[in-house]
Scaffold this motif. Structure first.
Motif, mmCIF file in Angstrom:
data_model
loop_
_atom_site.group_PDB
_atom_site.id
_atom_site.type_symbol
_atom_site.label_atom_id
_atom_site.label_comp_id
_atom_site.label_asym_id
_atom_site.label_seq_id
_atom_site.Cartn_x
_atom_site.Cartn_y
_atom_site.Cartn_z
ATOM 1 N N TYR A 215 0.550 -0.962 0.044
ATOM 2 C CA TYR A 215 0.049 0.198 -0.652
ATOM 3 C C TYR A 215 0.505 1.051 -0.302
ATOM 4 O O TYR A 215 1.697 1.619 1.418
ATOM 5 C CB TYR A 215 -1.331 0.125 1.004
ATOM 6 C CG TYR A 215 -2.150 -1.084 1.686
ATOM 7 C CD1 TYR A 215 -3.140 -1.435 0.325
ATOM 8 C CD2 TYR A 215 -1.992 -2.521 2.151
ATOM 9 C CE1 TYR A 215 -3.833 -2.449 0.345
ATOM 10 C CE2 TYR A 215 -2.933 -2.975 2.251
ATOM 11 C CZ TYR A 215 -3.164 -3.266 1.268
ATOM 12 O OH TYR A 215 -4.300 -4.008 1.153
ATOM 13 N N ARG B 165 7.847 3.543 13.956
ATOM 14 C CA ARG B 165 7.693 4.064 15.781
ATOM 15 C C ARG B 165 8.687 4.483 16.668
ATOM 16 O O ARG B 165 9.019 2.825 16.881
ATOM 17 C CB ARG B 165 6.381 3.598 16.516
ATOM 18 C CG ARG B 165 4.984 3.786 16.053
ATOM 19 C CD ARG B 165 3.952 3.519 16.269
ATOM 20 N NE ARG B 165 2.368 3.413 15.939
ATOM 21 C CZ ARG B 165 1.740 2.953 15.679
ATOM 22 N NH1 ARG B 165 1.666 1.477 16.959
ATOM 23 N NH2 ARG B 165 0.515 2.966 15.262
ATOM 24 N N ASP C 127 -0.371 4.771 -0.520
ATOM 25 C CA ASP C 127 -0.783 5.354 -0.074
ATOM 26 C C ASP C 127 -0.646 5.546 1.180
ATOM 27 O O ASP C 127 -0.993 6.382 2.426
ATOM 28 C CB ASP C 127 -2.441 5.045 -0.754
ATOM 29 C CG ASP C 127 -3.059 4.057 0.550
ATOM 30 O OD1 ASP C 127 -1.809 3.033 0.579
ATOM 31 O OD2 ASP C 127 -5.060 4.167 0.234
ATOM 32 N N ARG C 128 -0.381 4.390 2.115
ATOM 33 C CA ARG C 128 -0.136 4.831 3.537
ATOM 34 C C ARG C 128 1.174 4.188 3.871
ATOM 35 O O ARG C 128 1.659 2.796 3.815
ATOM 36 C CB ARG C 128 -1.070 3.868 4.136
ATOM 37 C CG ARG C 128 -2.642 4.333 4.153
ATOM 38 C CD ARG C 128 -3.337 3.219 5.139
ATOM 39 N NE ARG C 128 -3.626 1.671 3.910
ATOM 40 C CZ ARG C 128 -3.885 0.787 5.110
ATOM 41 N NH1 ARG C 128 -4.091 0.452 5.609
ATOM 42 N NH2 ARG C 128 -4.146 -0.166 3.952
ATOM 43 N N PRO C 129 1.945 5.128 4.195
ATOM 44 C CA PRO C 129 3.572 4.406 4.315
ATOM 45 C C PRO C 129 3.764 4.380 5.546
ATOM 46 O O PRO C 129 3.130 4.902 5.867
ATOM 47 C CB PRO C 129 4.424 5.873 3.401
ATOM 48 C CG PRO C 129 3.039 6.908 4.052
ATOM 49 C CD PRO C 129 1.458 6.188 3.761
ATOM 50 N N PHE C 130 4.819 3.426 5.246
ATOM 51 C CA PHE C 130 5.041 2.688 6.855
ATOM 52 C C PHE C 130 6.145 3.666 7.579
ATOM 53 O O PHE C 130 7.241 4.110 6.731
ATOM 54 C CB PHE C 130 6.037 1.339 6.587
ATOM 55 C CG PHE C 130 6.422 1.092 7.982
ATOM 56 C CD1 PHE C 130 5.783 0.240 8.676
ATOM 57 C CD2 PHE C 130 7.889 1.112 8.794
ATOM 58 C CE1 PHE C 130 6.267 -0.037 10.308
ATOM 59 C CE2 PHE C 130 9.353 0.683 9.453
ATOM 60 C CZ PHE C 130 7.522 -0.211 9.939
#
Length: 163
Positions: free
Chosen positions: A97, A105, A99-102
């Motif tokens: 995906y 955290r 559109d949702r980059p990693f």
């Protein structure tokens, strides 16, 4: 039939003439009937034959059971191979995906605290080392304490005149 002429027993006087009487030999005994004897050999042979038959039957059943089990195991292995071949068909990887980059955290764990290494030799190891180097000493009271790493470095500085 045998005819016996015994002069003393069979002669009868009938007037002036002698008459010889013919006698039939009476049977001495009746025919003997043999008695069937039960010998232990015969009984044991029958029991042994029965036992041998039971053992042969049991072996046959065990052999048949093993063959059946091997056949079942072979069928299970073939089914497992078929299933694995179906599952292991190479498939395309899914598109990531974009559109949702990693975004990684920050870890919630506490960082590790560094510790200084221990350069001194533990007490149980010093005794073992002293025993190896001092084999000729008679008792444990004569064992010498090995110098620690701090003492060694101090001795080196003294020898070089750096202190």
């Amino acid at each position: 039939m045998k005819i016996h002429f015994n002069a003393l027993e069979n002669i009868y006087k009938w007037g002036s003439s002698l008459v010889f009487q013919c006698l039939i030999k009476p049977p001495v005994k009746k025919n003997t009937i043999p008695i069937y004897l039960k010998l232990h050999n015969d009984i044991r042979a029958v029991e042994r034959a029965r036992f041998a038959h039971q053992v042969a039957e049991k072996r046959r059943l065990i052999k048949q059971y093993k063959m059946e089990r091997e056949r079942q195991q072979k069928l299970e292995e073939q089914e497992e191979i078929k299933r694995l071949r179906k599952e292991l068909i190479p498939k395309a990887q899914l598109m990531p995906y974009f559109d949702r980059p990693f975004v990684p955290r920050r870890s919630e764990k506490q960082p590790t605290v560094p510790r200084e290494p221990k350069f001194c030799i533990p007490r149980h190891k010093t005794i073992r080392c002293c025993r190896m180097s001092c084999n000729d000493m008679s008792g444990p009271s004569q064992l010498q304490h090995l110098p620690s790493s701090v003492e060694k470095t101090e001795a080196l500085y003294k020898n070089r005149g750096l202190q």
